[in-house]
Design a protein around this motif. Structure first.
Motif, PDB file in Angstrom:
ATOM      1  N   ALA A  55      35.740  55.059  31.893  1.00 55.46           N
ATOM      2  CA  ALA A  55      34.872  56.590  31.835  1.00 55.46           C
ATOM      3  C   ALA A  55      35.916  57.472  30.837  1.00 55.46           C
ATOM      4  N   THR A  56      37.732  56.490  30.457  1.00 55.30           N
ATOM      5  CA  THR A  56      38.757  57.422  29.621  1.00 55.30           C
ATOM      6  C   THR A  56      38.443  56.853  28.412  1.00 55.30           C
ATOM      7  N   LEU A  57      37.294  56.606  27.717  1.00 55.65           N
ATOM      8  CA  LEU A  57      36.998  56.127  26.781  1.00 55.65           C
ATOM      9  C   LEU A  57      36.730  57.094  25.962  1.00 55.65           C
ATOM     10  N   LYS A  58      37.245  57.096  24.999  1.00 54.15           N
ATOM     11  CA  LYS A  58      36.476  58.688  24.471  1.00 54.15           C
ATOM     12  C   LYS A  58      36.146  58.072  22.665  1.00 54.15           C
ATOM     13  N   PHE A  59      35.894  56.940  22.535  1.00 53.13           N
ATOM     14  CA  PHE A  59      35.543  56.335  21.273  1.00 53.13           C
ATOM     15  C   PHE A  59      34.399  54.905  21.277  1.00 53.13           C
ATOM     16  N   GLU A  60      33.512  54.814  20.156  1.00 62.18           N
ATOM     17  CA  GLU A  60      32.850  53.909  20.545  1.00 62.18           C
ATOM     18  C   GLU A  60      34.511  52.528  20.687  1.00 62.18           C
ATOM     19  N   GLY A  61      33.698  51.757  21.592  1.00 59.24           N
ATOM     20  CA  GLY A  61      34.231  50.189  21.893  1.00 59.24           C
ATOM     21  C   GLY A  61      35.075  49.724  23.131  1.00 59.24           C
ATOM     22  N   SER A  62      35.188  48.822  23.254  1.00 61.21           N
ATOM     23  CA  SER A  62      35.250  48.077  24.690  1.00 61.21           C
ATOM     24  C   SER A  62      36.475  48.355  25.626  1.00 61.21           C
ATOM     25  N   LEU A  63      36.771  48.177  26.998  1.00 61.53           N
ATOM     26  CA  LEU A  63      37.282  48.117  27.888  1.00 61.53           C
ATOM     27  C   LEU A  63      37.178  46.566  28.587  1.00 61.53           C
ATOM     28  N   SER A  64      38.750  45.820  28.388  1.00 59.79           N
ATOM     29  CA  SER A  64      38.496  45.027  30.062  1.00 59.79           C
ATOM     30  C   SER A  64      39.551  44.943  30.397  1.00 59.79           C
ATOM     31  N   LEU A  65      39.330  43.937  31.883  1.00 63.48           N
ATOM     32  CA  LEU A  65      40.294  43.981  32.765  1.00 63.48           C
ATOM     33  C   LEU A  65      39.855  42.561  32.945  1.00 63.48           C
ATOM     34  N   GLN A  66      41.937  41.753  32.583  1.00 64.95           N
ATOM     35  CA  GLN A  66      40.986  40.274  32.396  1.00 64.95           C
ATOM     36  C   GLN A  66      42.820  40.217  33.510  1.00 64.95           C
ATOM     37  N   VAL A  67      42.711  38.743  34.398  1.00 70.33           N
ATOM     38  CA  VAL A  67      44.287  38.330  34.620  1.00 70.33           C
ATOM     39  C   VAL A  67      43.595  36.732  34.890  1.00 70.33           C
ATOM     40  N   ARG A  68      44.755  35.918  34.022  1.00 72.60           N
ATOM     41  CA  ARG A  68      45.013  34.526  34.028  1.00 72.60           C
ATOM     42  C   ARG A  68      46.097  33.913  34.621  1.00 72.60           C
ATOM     43  N   GLY A  69      45.091  33.403  36.698  1.00 76.14           N
ATOM     44  CA  GLY A  69      46.656  33.573  37.508  1.00 76.14           C
ATOM     45  C   GLY A  69      47.125  32.210  37.648  1.00 76.14           C
ATOM     46  N   ASP A  70      47.934  31.771  38.374  1.00 73.97           N
ATOM     47  CA  ASP A  70      48.106  30.353  39.307  1.00 73.97           C
ATOM     48  C   ASP A  70      47.889  30.346  40.711  1.00 73.97           C
ATOM     49  N   GLY A  71      46.965  31.458  40.711  1.00 76.33           N
ATOM     50  CA  GLY A  71      46.220  30.892  42.228  1.00 76.33           C
ATOM     51  C   GLY A  71      44.614  30.241  42.330  1.00 76.33           C
ATOM     52  N   GLU A  72      43.889  30.909  43.064  1.00 75.60           N
ATOM     53  CA  GLU A  72      42.517  29.974  43.718  1.00 75.60           C
ATOM     54  C   GLU A  72      41.751  30.298  42.192  1.00 75.60           C
ATOM     55  N   VAL A  73      41.848  31.471  41.513  1.00 76.82           N
ATOM     56  CA  VAL A  73      40.881  32.221  40.474  1.00 76.82           C
ATOM     57  C   VAL A  73      42.030  31.370  39.244  1.00 76.82           C
ATOM     58  N   PRO A  74      41.824  30.738  38.172  1.00 74.64           N
ATOM     59  CA  PRO A  74      42.404  30.503  36.795  1.00 74.64           C
ATOM     60  C   PRO A  74      42.521  32.070  36.019  1.00 74.64           C
ATOM     61  N   LEU A  75      40.750  32.339  35.910  1.00 68.89           N
ATOM     62  CA  LEU A  75      40.254  33.349  35.132  1.00 68.89           C
ATOM     63  C   LEU A  75      39.154  34.777  35.553  1.00 68.89           C
ATOM     64  N   MET A  77      37.996  37.973  34.478  1.00 66.27           N
ATOM     65  CA  MET A  77      37.488  39.034  33.570  1.00 66.27           C
ATOM     66  C   MET A  77      36.532  40.002  33.710  1.00 66.27           C
ATOM     67  N   ALA A  78      36.244  41.212  33.900  1.00 68.12           N
ATOM     68  CA  ALA A  78      35.046  42.174  33.106  1.00 68.12           C
ATOM     69  C   ALA A  78      35.603  43.482  32.401  1.00 68.12           C
ATOM     70  N   GLU A  79      34.296  43.209  31.972  1.00 77.30           N
ATOM     71  CA  GLU A  79      34.650  44.038  30.691  1.00 77.30           C
ATOM     72  C   GLU A  79      32.985  45.176  30.305  1.00 77.30           C
ATOM     73  N   THR A  80      33.732  46.356  30.230  1.00 74.70           N
ATOM     74  CA  THR A  80      32.722  47.216  30.087  1.00 74.70           C
ATOM     75  C   THR A  80      32.682  48.090  28.457  1.00 74.70           C
ATOM     76  N   ASN A  81      31.814  48.750  28.454  1.00 75.56           N
ATOM     77  CA  ASN A  81      31.763  49.053  26.880  1.00 75.56           C
ATOM     78  C   ASN A  81      31.252  51.338  27.126  1.00 75.56           C
ATOM     79  N   ASP A  82      31.772  51.676  25.781  1.00 74.83           N
ATOM     80  CA  ASP A  82      31.500  53.245  25.520  1.00 74.83           C
ATOM     81  C   ASP A  82      29.294  53.838  25.707  1.00 74.83           C
ATOM     82  N   LYS A  83      29.053  52.361  26.123  1.00 77.78           N
ATOM     83  CA  LYS A  83      27.518  52.544  27.050  1.00 77.78           C
ATOM     84  C   LYS A  83      27.987  52.101  28.591  1.00 77.78           C
ATOM     85  N   LEU A  84      28.545  51.494  28.511  1.00 79.42           N
ATOM     86  CA  LEU A  84      28.760  51.367  30.539  1.00 79.42           C
ATOM     87  C   LEU A  84      28.094  49.917  30.301  1.00 79.42           C
ATOM     88  N   GLU A  85      28.138  48.932  29.298  1.00 76.26           N
ATOM     89  CA  GLU A  85      27.308  47.909  29.426  1.00 76.26           C
ATOM     90  C   GLU A  85      28.312  47.048  30.173  1.00 76.26           C
TER      91      GLU A  85
END
Ligand SMILES: [Zn+2]
Length: 282
Positions: A55-75, A77-85
């Motif tokens: 919601a803070t994106l003020k331009f066309e583009g995408s935002l992602s959150l990603q973790v590569r960790g050493d726990g039970e879930v190696p990777l 990620m969630a990705e969204t864009n200015d159209k909220l896809e």
């Protein structure tokens, strides 16, 4: 419940907020994957958080959150864009047993990437030393943006919801007001967050603090995969590898890990994949 992302601002103080509720988009993200419950819940928190942040994106583009960790879930990620896809995935997580954030992700870093269509990519990194995704993101905003920010996130495999409060960048800090607003939000239970729409929840919390609630926007699941992108990824395998798969199997079959869409490439596609001539048949 319909999927909705809604912004609000307090009339008498320099604090803004976002509220998100996801159901269909969340179910679409989980569809065709068999995630253990703890992983499905964590993925729900990731898409709720990505929506709040986008919601803070003020331009066309995408935002992602990603973790590569050493726990039970190696990777994850969630990705969204200015159209909220949005789209999201947890890889290698089918054996994960835990529902605890730290056991699921282990040590590592959370990367927040903002990728504008025009202009250069920005990546912020924060270590995973919090006990929840919300806490890690709060640390990120404190360290990188010097913005007081609080998030409340919850997901149960069917519904994913989130609330964010943030002091405006231009604001002179007002610790009393901030504490007042966040203390009220701290009284929300998980069930309340999951089942209550923005208007009801905000009235319940802040009927004495005038605020303006904006029109809801609708986030939805939409994968950004395409034949061209898959071609590029396959091209990285190299001519020899591609040629050998083609000769063994007659075609190259692959699928997008986010949406499970299948892509098939034959010998005629070989020049596009490699930028070279078709393989010779022996
Ligand atoms: Zn896809």
């Amino acid at each position: 419940m319909t999927d909705a992302l809604q912004r609000f601002i307090f009339e008498n103080c320099e604090v803004r907020g976002e509220h998100v509720q996801l159901q269909q988009a969340y179910l679409d993200v989980l569809a065709s994957h068999h995630y253990p419950p703890g992983v499905a819940n964590l993925l729900g928190e990731f898409i709720a958080a990505a929506s709040l942040l986008s919601a803070t994106l003020k331009f066309e583009g995408s935002l992602s959150l990603q973790v590569r960790g050493d726990g039970e879930v190696p990777l994850i990620m969630a990705e969204t864009n200015d159209k909220l896809e949005m789209r999201a995935i947890a890889q290698g997580a089918s054996e994960a047993m835990s529902s605890e954030f730290q056991r699921l992700l282990g040590g590592g870093q959370l990367a927040i990437t903002i990728d504008p269509k025009k202009g250069s990519r920005y990546q912020g990194i924060v270590s995973l030393d919090g006990t929840s995704l919300a806490e890690c993101l709060e640390n990120y905003f404190r360290q990188s943006e010097q913005l007081s920010t609080r998030l409340w996130l919850c997901a149960d495999g069917q519904r994913a919801s989130g609330l964010m409060l943030q002091e405006l960048p231009s604001a002179a800090p007002n610790p009393d007001q901030w504490q007042h607003l966040t203390m009220l939000a701290d009284t929300i239970t998980d069930e309340e967050l999951l089942s209550t729409d923005a208007e009801t929840l905000l009235y319940r919390l802040y009927h004495q603090d005038p605020l303006r609630l904006f029109e809801p926007k609708q986030p939805r699941f939409k994968c950004s995969c395409s034949r061209e992108r898959i071609e590029t990824a396959l091209g990285n395998l190299g001519d020899a590898e591609l040629s050998s798969i083609l000769q063994e199997q007659g075609q190259i079959e692959t699928h997008c890990e986010f949406c499970n869409r299948r892509y098939t490439f034959g010998a005629a596609d070989f020049p596009q994949l490699t930028g070279a001539g078709a393989p010779t048949r022996h």
